[in-house]
Design an enzyme around this catalytic site. Structure first.
Site, PDB file in Angstrom:
ATOM      1  N   LYS A  22      60.465  20.562 -51.055  1.00  0.00           N
ATOM      2  CA  LYS A  22      59.730  21.596 -50.294  1.00  0.00           C
ATOM      3  C   LYS A  22      60.222  22.989 -50.673  1.00  0.00           C
ATOM      4  CE  LYS A  22      61.216  22.632 -46.042  1.00  0.00           C
ATOM      5  NZ  LYS A  22      61.597  24.028 -45.758  1.00  0.00           N
ATOM      6  N   ASN A  23      61.533  23.173 -50.677  1.00  0.00           N
ATOM      7  CA  ASN A  23      62.047  24.526 -50.871  1.00  0.00           C
ATOM      8  C   ASN A  23      61.865  25.014 -52.311  1.00  0.00           C
ATOM      9  OD1 ASN A  23      62.585  24.710 -48.196  1.00  0.00           O
ATOM     10  ND2 ASN A  23      64.782  24.287 -48.368  1.00  0.00           N
ATOM     11  N   ARG A  93      59.259  30.328 -43.327  1.00  0.00           N
ATOM     12  CA  ARG A  93      60.253  31.193 -43.944  1.00  0.00           C
ATOM     13  C   ARG A  93      59.835  31.574 -45.378  1.00  0.00           C
ATOM     14  NH1 ARG A  93      63.367  34.343 -41.424  1.00  0.00           N
ATOM     15  NH2 ARG A  93      64.964  35.190 -42.766  1.00  0.00           N
ATOM     16  N   CYS A 117      62.658  28.096 -39.169  1.00  0.00           N
ATOM     17  CA  CYS A 117      63.515  27.475 -38.166  1.00  0.00           C
ATOM     18  C   CYS A 117      64.434  28.510 -37.532  1.00  0.00           C
ATOM     19  CB  CYS A 117      64.372  26.380 -38.803  1.00  0.00           C
ATOM     20  SG  CYS A 117      63.406  24.996 -39.384  1.00  0.00           S
ATOM     21  N   ARG A 122      68.598  35.536 -38.982  1.00  0.00           N
ATOM     22  CA  ARG A 122      68.259  35.215 -40.372  1.00  0.00           C
ATOM     23  C   ARG A 122      67.902  36.522 -41.083  1.00  0.00           C
ATOM     24  NH1 ARG A 122      65.056  29.584 -41.100  1.00  0.00           N
ATOM     25  NH2 ARG A 122      65.867  29.907 -43.200  1.00  0.00           N
ATOM     26  N   PRO A 123      68.933  37.320 -41.402  1.00  0.00           N
ATOM     27  CA  PRO A 123      68.663  38.630 -42.005  1.00  0.00           C
ATOM     28  C   PRO A 123      68.069  38.502 -43.407  1.00  0.00           C
ATOM     29  CG  PRO A 123      71.024  38.175 -41.998  1.00  0.00           C
ATOM     30  CD  PRO A 123      70.356  37.033 -41.295  1.00  0.00           C
ATOM     31  N   ILE A 124      67.389  39.580 -43.864  1.00  0.00           N
ATOM     32  CA  ILE A 124      66.868  39.578 -45.232  1.00  0.00           C
ATOM     33  C   ILE A 124      67.344  40.835 -45.971  1.00  0.00           C
ATOM     34  CG2 ILE A 124      64.873  38.044 -44.934  1.00  0.00           C
ATOM     35  CD1 ILE A 124      63.161  40.549 -44.552  1.00  0.00           C
ATOM     36  N   ASP A 125      68.497  41.364 -45.507  1.00  0.00           N
ATOM     37  CA  ASP A 125      69.001  42.595 -46.107  1.00  0.00           C
ATOM     38  C   ASP A 125      69.301  42.448 -47.610  1.00  0.00           C
ATOM     39  OD1 ASP A 125      71.058  40.899 -44.753  1.00  0.00           O
ATOM     40  OD2 ASP A 125      72.419  42.177 -45.886  1.00  0.00           O
ATOM     41  N   GLN A 126      69.717  41.254 -48.037  1.00  0.00           N
ATOM     42  CA  GLN A 126      70.058  41.087 -49.454  1.00  0.00           C
ATOM     43  C   GLN A 126      68.799  41.089 -50.335  1.00  0.00           C
ATOM     44  OE1 GLN A 126      73.360  41.198 -50.510  1.00  0.00           O
ATOM     45  NE2 GLN A 126      73.444  41.762 -48.349  1.00  0.00           N
ATOM     46  N   ASP A 308      71.488  21.789 -44.683  1.00  0.00           N
ATOM     47  CA  ASP A 308      70.259  21.119 -44.253  1.00  0.00           C
ATOM     48  C   ASP A 308      70.460  19.617 -44.032  1.00  0.00           C
ATOM     49  OD1 ASP A 308      69.010  23.532 -44.282  1.00  0.00           O
ATOM     50  OD2 ASP A 308      68.058  23.273 -46.228  1.00  0.00           O
ATOM     51  N   ARG A 400      56.822  19.704 -40.909  1.00  0.00           N
ATOM     52  CA  ARG A 400      56.851  20.870 -41.806  1.00  0.00           C
ATOM     53  C   ARG A 400      57.487  20.519 -43.146  1.00  0.00           C
ATOM     54  NH1 ARG A 400      59.400  25.929 -38.864  1.00  0.00           N
ATOM     55  NH2 ARG A 400      59.276  26.515 -41.044  1.00  0.00           N
TER      56      ARG A 400
HETATM   57  N1  EPU Z   1      71.882  35.991 -45.365  1.00  0.00           N
HETATM   58  C1  EPU Z   1      72.175  37.314 -45.157  1.00  0.00           C
HETATM   59  N2  EPU Z   1      71.331  38.250 -45.696  1.00  0.00           N
HETATM   60  C2  EPU Z   1      70.231  37.906 -46.419  1.00  0.00           C
HETATM   61  C3  EPU Z   1      69.931  36.547 -46.612  1.00  0.00           C
HETATM   62  C4  EPU Z   1      70.774  35.591 -46.070  1.00  0.00           C
HETATM   63  O1  EPU Z   1      73.164  37.660 -44.516  1.00  0.00           O
HETATM   64  O2  EPU Z   1      69.508  38.802 -46.871  1.00  0.00           O
HETATM   65  C5  EPU Z   1      72.784  34.951 -44.812  1.00  0.00           C
HETATM   66  C6  EPU Z   1      72.085  34.077 -43.764  1.00  0.00           C
HETATM   67  O3  EPU Z   1      72.186  34.648 -42.483  1.00  0.00           O
HETATM   68  C7  EPU Z   1      72.845  32.766 -43.903  1.00  0.00           C
HETATM   69  C8  EPU Z   1      73.209  32.718 -45.388  1.00  0.00           C
HETATM   70  O4  EPU Z   1      73.092  34.053 -45.873  1.00  0.00           O
HETATM   71  O5  EPU Z   1      74.018  32.846 -43.141  1.00  0.00           O
HETATM   72  C9  EPU Z   1      72.357  31.812 -46.246  1.00  0.00           C
HETATM   73  O6  EPU Z   1      70.985  32.153 -46.127  1.00  0.00           O
HETATM   74  P1  EPU Z   1      69.935  31.912 -47.294  1.00  0.00           P
HETATM   75  O7  EPU Z   1      69.282  33.206 -47.622  1.00  0.00           O
HETATM   76  O8  EPU Z   1      70.587  31.153 -48.394  1.00  0.00           O
HETATM   77  O9  EPU Z   1      68.868  30.975 -46.591  1.00  0.00           O
HETATM   78  P2  EPU Z   1      67.294  31.015 -46.729  1.00  0.00           P
HETATM   79  O10 EPU Z   1      66.910  31.383 -48.111  1.00  0.00           O
HETATM   80  O11 EPU Z   1      66.679  31.786 -45.619  1.00  0.00           O
HETATM   81  C10 EPU Z   1      67.080  28.543 -47.533  1.00  0.00           C
HETATM   82  C11 EPU Z   1      66.334  27.327 -47.092  1.00  0.00           C
HETATM   83  C12 EPU Z   1      66.947  26.764 -45.824  1.00  0.00           C
HETATM   84  C13 EPU Z   1      68.430  26.478 -46.050  1.00  0.00           C
HETATM   85  C14 EPU Z   1      69.141  27.723 -46.608  1.00  0.00           C
HETATM   86  C15 EPU Z   1      70.585  27.462 -46.988  1.00  0.00           C
HETATM   87  C16 EPU Z   1      64.080  27.801 -47.853  1.00  0.00           C
HETATM   88  C17 EPU Z   1      62.692  28.157 -47.501  1.00  0.00           C
HETATM   89  N3  EPU Z   1      64.945  27.698 -46.835  1.00  0.00           N
HETATM   90  O12 EPU Z   1      66.942  29.479 -46.475  1.00  0.00           O
HETATM   91  O13 EPU Z   1      66.276  25.530 -45.614  1.00  0.00           O
HETATM   92  O14 EPU Z   1      69.042  26.112 -44.830  1.00  0.00           O
HETATM   93  O15 EPU Z   1      68.454  28.199 -47.766  1.00  0.00           O
HETATM   94  O16 EPU Z   1      70.670  26.454 -47.946  1.00  0.00           O
HETATM   95  O17 EPU Z   1      64.407  27.587 -49.017  1.00  0.00           O
HETATM   96  C18 EPU Z   1      65.259  23.796 -44.402  1.00  0.00           C
HETATM   97  O18 EPU Z   1      64.676  23.425 -45.434  1.00  0.00           O
HETATM   98  O19 EPU Z   1      65.318  23.085 -43.354  1.00  0.00           O
HETATM   99  C19 EPU Z   1      65.935  25.093 -44.371  1.00  0.00           C
HETATM  100  C20 EPU Z   1      66.221  25.722 -43.260  1.00  0.00           C
END
Ligand code: EPU
Length: 421
Positions: A22-23, A93, A117, A122-126, A308, A400
């Protein structure tokens, strides 16, 4: 709202084949929108999150066709809008990948804040840091993210946090930037390699995906035209491997990449399970007369133990006598489902990011809620070993991300039924 009814106490045995990731598919579908021609993508899982993303890119103008074998044909050429307004964006997401894709293609993007979820902030600052480094102006107002750049230019970007989403998003946008972009402290998950391989197959020049330094040489034209197959879903595979261990059963999981499963296989072996590796399969069984021992887990970015699989693994630890520990190192609030497990008789204490689990001889069936996708799958696994019947509500969250979940479980011998309330 639909529920699953699970009658516990049955040992699961047999074979199950894993669907596409999925991801990875979310990243690849978004990446397909920056191509200069149509492409074919195989092994796309038929799950709600993917179907929502497809609806969104269709609403931007893309032409999409799916054949009976699950292959997807995307023609991104008719896309004529970079603004995704509808509520669907907020329900998943993966919609955040359209930021990188639309910025790359149109130097503009505008979407509502992505959802997904809920396990804490769940910040997106990066992601934004990366887009700004490439030359974009970012504004976030009234829950909408807007990006604009006169021109995208390659840069060196050091991520402060290892982020799957930011790595993929920046990689997609940088593919259309002028010059070379280097992402340092990049995430290394298998789906990052898969998105890079997809883009390279379609004409991009991305090196180093799977390591913590990724180098992208911008490519003005991506001829596309080819075909690409998505990797198998590491988390779906892990969920069935855990189902074997939890029910003390004997399951061969087919169609996976054994290397991706190492963090789980190694721990299951350490706990006393028998693991047999094939070229693209893993058999998990518990030898008659032996049982599993307590263990400690710590979730980490890949190649560490995947967050996960954390809730599903906690269920396993509930069934193992002795004291186990689970340390959640990726998300700050991913233990909400523990309240549900406690209703089934689990003995778990949480302290910050740590859960201390005392195994119990038996869980008991209850009405529990799927708090999120993986937590929901964990409730089904708990139901498989609970005495009596467990009802899992809010199962749209499970659907999902798990393709044909009840059919696959039933084929392994589970007594699970989907009911419409
Ligand atoms: N983070 C930041 N800033 C950012 C982005 C992330 O501080 O800009 C922090 C988050 O708060 C977290 C960590 O970095 O503590 C990791 O977050 P990441 O960005 O890696 O997660 P994501 O891309 O939002 C994806 C998967 C999630 C999975 C995570 C970690 C997708 C769509 N989602 O989320 O999958 O838990 O990576 O491996 O690819 C799931 O499939 O059930 C799921 C939640």
């Amino acid at each position: 709202m639909a529920s699953y009814l699970v009658r516990g106490g049955l040992r699961l045995t047999g074979d199950v084949t894993i669907s596409g990731s999925k991801n990875a598919a979310l990243g690849i579908i978004a990446a397909a929108t920056i191509l200069d021609g149509p492409c074919k993508i195989e092994n796309i899982p038929d799950v709600a999150d993917i179907n929502v993303l497809l609806e969104i890119i269709k609403s931007l103008g893309a032409e999409i066709r799916r054949d009976s074998e699950g292959s997807l044909y995307i023609d991104p050429m008719p896309i004529d809008s970079w603004s995704a307004d509808n509520e669907r964006v907020r329900s998943i997401r993966g919609s955040y990948y359209l930021l990188g894709a639309m910025l790359g293609r149109f130097q503009n993007a505008s979407i509502l804040m992505p959802g997904g979820c809920n396990f804490g902030t769940r910040p997106i600052d990066q992601h934004m840091k990366g887009f700004e480094a490439l030359g974009a102006h970012v504004s976030i107002e009234h829950g909408r993210i807007s990006l604009h750049a006169e021109k995208l230019k390659g840069e060196n970007i050091f991520l402060d946090v290892v982020s799957v989403g930011a790595t993929i998003n920046i990689m997609i946008a940088a593919t259309k930037a002028e010059g070379i972009t280097v992402i340092e402290n990049a995430a290394k998950e298998p789906h990052i390699v898969d998105v890079a391989n997809f883009l390279n197959t379609m004409g991009a020049n991305i090196r180093g995906a799977g390591t913590d330094v990724i180098r992208i040489t911008g490519t003005p034209v991506l001829p596309a035209g080819g075909s690409y197959a998505v990797i198998p879903d590491q988390i779906e595979a892990g969920t069935y491997m855990l189902a074997a261990a939890i029910t003390r059963g004997d399951i061969t999981v087919h169609g996976l990449i054994p290397k991706h499963m190492e963090p789980l296989s190694a721990k299951l072996e350490e706990m006393g399970a028998s693991i047999e590796l094939g070229d693209d399969s893993i058999r998990v069984s518990i030898e008659a007369g032996s049982d599993l021992t307590a263990a400690s887990f710590k979730t980490m970015p890949y190649p560490g133990f995947p967050t996960d699989l954390q809730p599903q693994t906690t269920v396993l630890l509930c069934t193992v006598l002795g004291t186990s520990r689970m340390f959640e190192n990726v998300w700050d609030n991913r233990f909400q489902y523990i309240d549900e497990l406690k209703m089934m008789g689990a003995q778990i204490m949480t302290s910050g990011q740590m859960a201390i689990i005392d195994g119990v001889p038996e869980l008991s069936g209850a009405v529990v809620t799927a708090r999120d996708l993986r937590a929901g799958a964990a409730m089904v696994l708990a139901g498989l070993v609970a005495e009596g019947t467990t009802e899992i509500t809010d199962i749209a969250k499970i659907e999902r991300g798990y393709e044909n979940f009840t059919a696959k479980m039933r084929a392994l011998g589970a007594d699970i039924t989907r009911i419409e309330n």
